[in-house]
Scaffold this active site. Structure first.
Site, PDB file in Angstrom:
ATOM      1  CG  HIS A  55      -1.677  -1.087   1.149  1.00 35.93           C
ATOM      2  ND1 HIS A  55      -3.407  -0.831   0.936  1.00 35.93           N
ATOM      3  CD2 HIS A  55      -2.248  -2.364   1.276  1.00 35.93           C
ATOM      4  CE1 HIS A  55      -3.970  -2.301   1.052  1.00 35.93           C
ATOM      5  NE2 HIS A  55      -3.059  -3.062   1.556  1.00 35.93           N
ATOM      6  CG  ASN A 128      -7.865  -4.147   1.902  1.00 35.95           C
ATOM      7  OD1 ASN A 128      -7.121  -3.012   1.611  1.00 35.95           O
ATOM      8  ND2 ASN A 128      -7.982  -5.568   1.801  1.00 35.95           N
ATOM      9  CE1 TYR A 335      -1.671  -4.755   9.269  1.00 35.23           C
ATOM     10  CE2 TYR A 335      -1.640  -2.492   8.655  1.00 35.23           C
ATOM     11  CZ  TYR A 335      -2.378  -3.619   8.329  1.00 35.23           C
ATOM     12  OH  TYR A 335      -2.118  -5.244   7.523  1.00 35.23           O
TER      13      TYR A 335
HETATM   14  C1  HEM Z   1      -1.263 -11.019   7.663  1.00 30.69           C
HETATM   15  C2  HEM Z   1      -1.859 -10.294   7.192  1.00 30.69           C
HETATM   16  C3  HEM Z   1      -1.218  -8.572   6.500  1.00 30.69           C
HETATM   17  C4  HEM Z   1      -0.226  -8.409   6.922  1.00 30.69           C
HETATM   18  C5  HEM Z   1       0.856  -8.646   8.008  1.00 30.69           C
HETATM   19  C6  HEM Z   1       0.046  -7.277   6.294  1.00 30.69           C
HETATM   20  C7  HEM Z   1       0.730  -6.097   7.099  1.00 30.69           C
HETATM   21  C8  HEM Z   1       0.727  -4.566   6.134  1.00 30.69           C
HETATM   22  C9  HEM Z   1       2.159  -3.730   6.585  1.00 30.69           C
HETATM   23  C10 HEM Z   1       3.604  -4.054   7.389  1.00 30.69           C
HETATM   24  C11 HEM Z   1       1.654  -2.369   6.145  1.00 30.69           C
HETATM   25  C12 HEM Z   1       2.485  -1.651   5.829  1.00 30.69           C
HETATM   26  C13 HEM Z   1       1.763  -0.657   7.145  1.00 30.69           C
HETATM   27  C14 HEM Z   1       3.113   0.588   6.882  1.00 30.69           C
HETATM   28  O1  HEM Z   1       3.970   0.654   6.547  1.00 30.69           O
HETATM   29  O2  HEM Z   1       2.312   1.804   7.749  1.00 30.69           O
HETATM   30  C15 HEM Z   1       0.279  -3.221   5.980  1.00 30.69           C
HETATM   31  C16 HEM Z   1      -0.577  -1.348   4.937  1.00 30.69           C
HETATM   32  C17 HEM Z   1      -1.720  -1.675   4.793  1.00 30.69           C
HETATM   33  N1  HEM Z   1      -2.845  -2.834   4.704  1.00 30.69           N
HETATM   34 FE1  HEM Z   1      -2.595  -4.483   5.246  1.00 30.69          FE
HETATM   35  N2  HEM Z   1      -1.281  -6.746   6.296  1.00 30.69           N
HETATM   36  C18 HEM Z   1      -2.154  -7.837   5.968  1.00 30.69           C
HETATM   37  C19 HEM Z   1      -3.236  -8.190   5.929  1.00 30.69           C
HETATM   38  C20 HEM Z   1      -4.483  -6.807   5.166  1.00 30.69           C
HETATM   39  C21 HEM Z   1      -6.136  -6.678   5.306  1.00 30.69           C
HETATM   40  C22 HEM Z   1      -6.207  -8.569   5.118  1.00 30.69           C
HETATM   41  C23 HEM Z   1      -6.280  -5.496   4.895  1.00 30.69           C
HETATM   42  C24 HEM Z   1      -7.668  -5.202   4.763  1.00 30.69           C
HETATM   43  C25 HEM Z   1      -8.099  -5.791   4.285  1.00 30.69           C
HETATM   44  C26 HEM Z   1      -5.580  -4.913   4.391  1.00 30.69           C
HETATM   45  C27 HEM Z   1      -5.043  -3.311   4.242  1.00 30.69           C
HETATM   46  C28 HEM Z   1      -3.789  -2.471   4.983  1.00 30.69           C
HETATM   47  C29 HEM Z   1      -4.154  -1.055   4.543  1.00 30.69           C
HETATM   48  C30 HEM Z   1      -5.287  -0.672   3.357  1.00 30.69           C
HETATM   49  C31 HEM Z   1      -2.578  -0.860   4.601  1.00 30.69           C
HETATM   50  C32 HEM Z   1      -2.841   0.945   3.446  1.00 30.69           C
HETATM   51  C33 HEM Z   1      -2.721   1.178   5.318  1.00 30.69           C
HETATM   52  C34 HEM Z   1      -2.068   2.994   4.731  1.00 30.69           C
HETATM   53  O3  HEM Z   1      -2.923   3.893   4.473  1.00 30.69           O
HETATM   54  O4  HEM Z   1      -1.080   3.539   5.540  1.00 30.69           O
HETATM   55  N3  HEM Z   1      -3.613  -5.761   4.206  1.00 30.69           N
HETATM   56  N4  HEM Z   1       0.010  -3.906   6.120  1.00 30.69           N
END
Ligand code: HEM
Length: 492
Positions: A55, A128, A335
């Protein structure tokens, strides 16, 4: 006397000249006392920080959540009690796979990350634009993302990698069916829905817990583009569209709804309510409208307010909580860890991440610790418990203890394989809900992206689609054959 704003060094001292550097003679080399030049160049070298590992490319804006329905029957959450109450929010949209400077108009899931700055702390729903996800097992996340991002050798998107992962994980096919459908490329961030996706929880003053799913329905209407139309949009269309509408006073908004399931209903329900690859059919769990979300202010500074905006599914406030969903559980940890790496230990002190209510705890110091007593936020005492409560040392609030979370089974610690838990019925239901045009388009998109993929993966994809719905599989096979034929004739 000049009324111009004085240009200063970082230490506040006036800059007398920023047009030339100090040199030994008109043609001569720099001298070592060019501290002004060195400060400027050194800071420039440090302007960038690691982008989000997923993202990375996104747009954000600020606004208001207005509660229209008092939810005190199901939660003590202050921001969800008393209809009419308003709460400031930040909302960041994103694509998933591309880097920060990739294009907007790609076939990809879109992030929908919402931060409520409530009077009892920040509550984040990091969702999402789809109600489900590719996996129900968190250990697969890094592997999955590796296949979505660029290939390590070619540095290009690689459909073999993508389909190979999906073919090996039939659990992904509900989400794959959404991604390959018309909803795979939203026209803009304003014209898509948001979903909390996970099952989350709420609890009320009687200590009763319900499971909930959050839905954010766009008031702009759903609007998508085809792969061909996507090519006609500016590469930064999402950012442009969101920014300009807000700048022009045309504020985008979403109607906020909840699905609610009691613990007793969860135990009896035919679908595992904590399986992130499944929806709760609306006929079983109707949507309860609870409010309006409006975006009405653009960030003043993209880096400070968007790049440094840090969401975490573990940011809860009293009255809301997690669920046993394994993917959610891993995200509760992941996160904040990412933020500590990307923004350092005191990321929560950055203005955009700071709660709008007082913060009082005993954590101290660390890189870039910026808050001190003069903020009125930290007491002098750095240990707990202590004898200084009368002097303002913070104390826990037992009235906010969350009711114990039930385990719905005889729970033994072990590796439980859930990879065969009904992977295709909801993908099939979704496919059957498509009209003729939608079926044609989704199978065409799948067929076109499968052309250069290995035969074994192609066959498994067709088999999984067929298991979801025979027509789905047959049409993917036919579309693949047509695209393969075209690829061959294009080369002779
Ligand atoms: C094991 C599953 C998951 C892991 C380990 C994971 C991990 C991460 C990480 C490390 C980031 C970056 C955070 C940052 O640097 O600010 C991220 C961003 C994000 N993830 Fe996940 N994620 C997972 C599943 C999901 C799921 C299921 C969704 C939605 C239903 C999701 C939605 C998002 C969104 C929207 C962002 C961006 C947040 C922003 O706008 O700063 N992720 N994710």
């Amino acid at each position: 006397m000049s009324h111009h704003t004085r240009y200063t060094m970082a230490n506040g001292a006036p800059v007398p000249n920023d047009d030339v550097s100090l040199t030994a003679g008109e043609r001569g080399p720099l001298t070592f006392d060019n501290w002004r030049l060195f400060e400027k160049l050194a800071h420039f070298n440090r302007e960038q920080i690691p982008e989000r590992v997923v993202h990375a490319r996104g747009s954000a804006a600020f606004g208001t959540f207005t509660l229209s329905d008092d939810l005190s029957d199901i939660t003590i959450a202050d921001f969800l009690n008393k209809a009419g109450k308003t709460t400031p929010v930040a909302l960041r949209f994103s694509t998933v796979a591309g880097g920060q400077d990739s294009g907007d108009n790609v076939r990809d899931v879109r992030g929908f990350a919402l931060k409520f700055y409530t009077e009892q702390g920040n509550y984040d729903i990091v969702g999402n634009n789809t109600p489900v996800f590719f996996i129900r097992e968190p250990s697969k996340f890094p592997d999955f993302i590796h296949t979505q991002k660029k290939d390590p050798r070619s540095n290009l998107v690689n459909w073999q990698n993508r389909w190979e992962f999906w073919a090996n994980h039939p659990q992904a096919f509900h989400q794959v069916t959404i991604l390959m459908s018309d909803r795979g490329i939203p026209y803009s961030y304003r014209t898509m829905n948001g979903y909390g996706s996970h099952t989350l929880s709420m609890w009320n003053r009687d200590g009763e817990r319900v499971w909930v799913k959050w839905h954010f329905k766009t008031n702009q209407g759903i609007q998508n583009v085809t792969d061909e139309q996507a090519l006609t949009l500016a590469p930064d269309h999402h950012q442009r569209d969101l920014f300009s509408h807000i700048e022009n006073g045309d504020f985008p908004s979403w109607t906020v709804k909840l699905q609610v399931m009691t613990e007793a209903e969860a135990r009896a329900y035919r679908i595992n309510p904590f399986d992130l690859t499944k929806v709760w059919p609306h006929a079983d769990f109707p949507l309860r409208e609870i409010g309006q979300l409006e975006l009405n202010r653009n960030p003043d500074n993209y880096f400070a307010e968007v790049e440094q905006l840090a969401f975490s599914p573990s940011n809860f406030v009293p009255g809301v909580g997690a669920s046993p969903d394994k993917v959610l559980q891993s995200r509760l940890w992941s996160y904040a860890d990412a933020h500590r790496y990307r923004l350092t230990a005191n990321y929560a002190q950055l203005p955009v991440n700071r709660p709008h209510c007082p913060v009082n705890h005993y954590q101290r110091d660390g890189l870039m610790a910026g808050m001190h007593r003069e903020d009125g936020q930290y007491s002098l005492t750095n240990f707990y418990p202590n004898d200084r409560v009368e002097n303002g040392a913070p104390v826990p609030a037992p009235e906010f203890i969350e009711p114990p979370m039930p385990l719905e089974e005889e729970a033994w610690v072990g590796y439980f394989d859930n990879s065969e838990d009904d992977n295709v019925s909801q993908a099939g239901n979704l496919y059957r809900s498509f009209d003729e045009g939608q079926r044609e388009r989704i199978t065409n998109v799948i067929g076109s992206t499968l052309v250069d993929v290995s035969a074994s993966v192609q066959q498994r994809v067709i088999a999984i689609c067929s298991a979801a719905d025979p027509d789905y599989g047959t049409r993917v096979e036919a579309a693949l054959a047509a695209h393969t034929q075209k690829a061959v004739s294009d080369h002779i």
